[in-house]
Design an enzyme around this catalytic site. Structure first.
Site, mmCIF file in Angstrom:
data_model
loop_
_atom_site.group_PDB
_atom_site.id
_atom_site.type_symbol
_atom_site.label_atom_id
_atom_site.label_comp_id
_atom_site.label_asym_id
_atom_site.label_seq_id
_atom_site.Cartn_x
_atom_site.Cartn_y
_atom_site.Cartn_z
ATOM 1 N N GLU A 6 0.818 -1.203 0.000
ATOM 2 C CA GLU A 6 0.000 0.000 0.000
ATOM 3 C C GLU A 6 0.860 1.264 0.000
ATOM 4 O O GLU A 6 0.706 2.161 0.823
ATOM 5 C CB GLU A 6 -0.975 -0.026 1.184
ATOM 6 C CG GLU A 6 -1.923 -1.211 1.125
ATOM 7 C CD GLU A 6 -2.912 -1.279 2.254
ATOM 8 O OE1 GLU A 6 -3.980 -1.868 2.077
ATOM 9 O OE2 GLU A 6 -2.608 -0.738 3.344
ATOM 10 N N ASP A 21 -8.543 -8.708 4.034
ATOM 11 C CA ASP A 21 -8.248 -7.635 4.990
ATOM 12 C C ASP A 21 -9.357 -7.510 6.030
ATOM 13 O O ASP A 21 -10.155 -6.575 5.986
ATOM 14 C CB ASP A 21 -8.074 -6.310 4.245
ATOM 15 C CG ASP A 21 -7.504 -5.210 5.131
ATOM 16 O OD1 ASP A 21 -7.063 -5.512 6.254
ATOM 17 O OD2 ASP A 21 -7.473 -4.045 4.688
ATOM 18 N N GLU A 81 -12.480 -2.012 11.854
ATOM 19 C CA GLU A 81 -12.340 -1.213 10.636
ATOM 20 C C GLU A 81 -13.434 -1.536 9.622
ATOM 21 O O GLU A 81 -14.001 -0.639 9.004
ATOM 22 C CB GLU A 81 -10.964 -1.446 10.019
ATOM 23 C CG GLU A 81 -10.721 -0.640 8.762
ATOM 24 C CD GLU A 81 -9.331 -0.836 8.193
ATOM 25 O OE1 GLU A 81 -9.030 -0.213 7.172
ATOM 26 O OE2 GLU A 81 -8.550 -1.623 8.770
#
Length: 526
Positions: free
Chosen positions: A132, A211, A239
């Site tokens: 990322e 993820d 998240e």
């Protein structure tokens, strides 16, 4: 170990606008809390280490960090730092961060020596590299083993270790190219390097290949590595599972992960066995997680989110514990001053909350469908044409990702009979069907429902369950302090608004895509 991730639970705990924010008293309270649930290591900064955070390993911050480490030492908690792989360039003004360059090697050894002068009990580094847009050894044509081993060599004289994250994938993927599958990346990058990492390198593997979704399979990298230290990485902070606004008790999910049979060493090779001392291969094992602690008065934003942190500590030491019993224990210890009926209400909500959140969000393991950036709330196609590799491939005929032999062949990374189980549409568990298969909307699930009817039913029922949460909480109003009642009530109201938005957007999208009516005639915005 736990590490912090800013933004989900509230404001940062240790830092505010790049300045130190936590008082010694607050740090001691923090340490007491972590110690009480068995946490023995802590990384105090995010793995995305930018310019300001890069300076944490320098004299500018080391005196302050030495005080923190000393406070944590009293509770047998070891301090770690996330470090920037490109620090020799950012801090040392070198022209390279090549792990085989002698100048880079010397710079890290000198910097590590300085760290240990201030913090003799320093644990080491957590590294996010080549992921990322973070720098890493790939820039120089080096392997992750070469990058990790260079840092490990600098830390070894002091007993330090490197936690090296396996969250490495192509985040600039062309959505038109179906030959690239993000789920395959960690295995492809790290399985071939098994046996090449130094003894004080510990690979950090996310529980699933994507993820931290509400539902995804266990990473096939567990069990594939036989000559390498590794730990599992979980995410306590929500998240993708409600961000401490929506209640979602994650130990229910984690218990399934711990008990998953990888068949790595034959039948009965569970994740819990691979990560514990019961696996007598002499390699380091364990578990780490992204923490949900912030500077909120109740630490976690939603008071019920404390149960996730508590449950993590309990399962980390004994993954065979029942998450339902853990919830009851947490409620009894946290709300001893409240009636048994209130605690029973809280536990009932916690125990159902993961399945409820899954019901009103992304169906049957397909994942994502969230707003980009902050990841809260629905956006069915938010990532569908993005470079992140997070696709559901919905069309007029069906949805899901073909990861079988006719698709990306991701299933080949699993041992048999796991690969066969997932690869056959007839045997693949319903809850993961769309992760592994692209199927028609009329495909019949083992539940006896079609895929499209499951999508409609789950989203309507998920909203009804959240309405029941709020109603149950309202019934206990007179039995609890006003502050607790109002705070949780506001969270449930926000969750209900979120659940309704998920229901209406997802159901409308799939009605428009499929043209198939809800057999129960409920309101869908066509």
């Amino acid at each position: 170990m736990v590490r912090l991730k800013e933004g989900m639970q509230g404001n940062r705990f240790f830092f505010d606008n790049n300045a130190w924010a936590a008082s010694d008293e607050e740090i001691v309270q923090y340490a007491e809390m972590l110690s009480s649930i068995g946490i023995n290591a802590l990384t105090i900064n995010n793995v995305n280490v930018h310019a300001k955070e890069t300076e944490l390993i320098t004299e500018k911050w080391l005196p302050q960090l030495a005080k923190v480490a000393n406070l944590f030492d009293a509770y047998h908690i070891t301090l770690f730092l996330s470090a920037n792989f490109a620090s020799p360039m950012t801090l040392g003004h070198l022209q390279t961060a090549d792990p085989l360059d002698k100048r880079v090697v010397h710079w890290w050894k000198t910097q590590v020596e300085e760290i240990y002068k201030y913090i003799p009990t320093f644990g080491g580094f957590v590294i996010k590299a080549d992921s990322e847009h973070r720098p890493g050894p790939f820039t120089y044509g080096r392997t992750h083993a070469q990058g990790a081993n260079m840092l490990a060599d600098a830390l070894k004289p002091y007993g330090g270790v490197v936690f090296w994250r396996c969250f490495v994938y192509d985040c600039l993927q062309d959505w038109r190219d179906r030959s690239t599958d993000r789920a395959k990346a960690a295995y492809e990058h790290f399985a071939p390097l098994d046996g090449t990492f130094a003894d004080n390198v510990i690979l950090q593997i996310k529980n699933g290949p994507m993820d931290f979704q509400v539902r995804e399979p266990v990473s096939p990298l567990f069990g594939a590595l036989t000559q390498t230290n590794y730990v599992m990485e979980l995410q306590i902070t929500q998240e993708y599972t409600g961000q401490q606004i929506d209640v979602c008790y994650l130990p229910m999910q984690w218990q399934e992960i711990w008990s998953f049979d990888t068949h790595a060493n034959g039948e009965g090779t569970k994740i819990a066995d691979l990560l514990s001392s019961r696996q007598q291969d002499g390699k380091g094992k364990g578990v780490t997680a992204v923490s949900n602690i912030g500077n909120n008065q109740n630490w976690t934003g939603h008071p019920f989110a404390q149960a996730n942190l508590y449950g993590y500590g309990q399962l980390a030491w004994n993954p065979e514990q029942c998450p339902r019993k853990i919830a009851e224990e947490w409620a009894k210890r946290t709300y001893a001053h409240l009636s048994a009926e209130v605690r029973q209400t809280i536990c009932s909500i916690l125990k159902r909350s993961w399945s409820v959140y899954e019901a009103y969000t992304a169906p049957l393991g397909v994942g994502w469908m969230v707003n980009t950036g902050h990841h809260y709330g629905p956006n069915v196609n938010g990532y569908e044409y993005s470079p992140w590799g997070t696709y559901h491939f919905s069309d007029r005929n069906g949805l899901g990702v073909d990861r079988t032999k006719t698709g990306s062949h991701y299933i080949s990374q699993y041992k048999q009979p796991v690969a066969e189980l997932y690869g056959n549409v007839a045997t693949c568990p319903d809850e993961l069907l769309l992760f592994f298969h692209h199927v028609p909307y009329t495909h019949m699930l083992k539940s006896g429902k079609t895929v499209i009817q499951h999508i409609y039913d789950a989203h309507f029922e998920g909203v009804e369950e959240v309405e029941a949460f709020l109603e149950a909480w309202e019934e206990q109003k007179e039995a609890m302090p006003d502050g607790l009642y109002m705070h949780v009530k506001e969270r449930f109201e926000a969750q209900l608004a979120n659940a309704r938005e998920w229901r209406d957007q997802v159901n409308t999208y799939y009605y428009r895509m499929s043209g198939i009516n809800d057999e129960r005639g409920r309101t869908i915005y066509k």
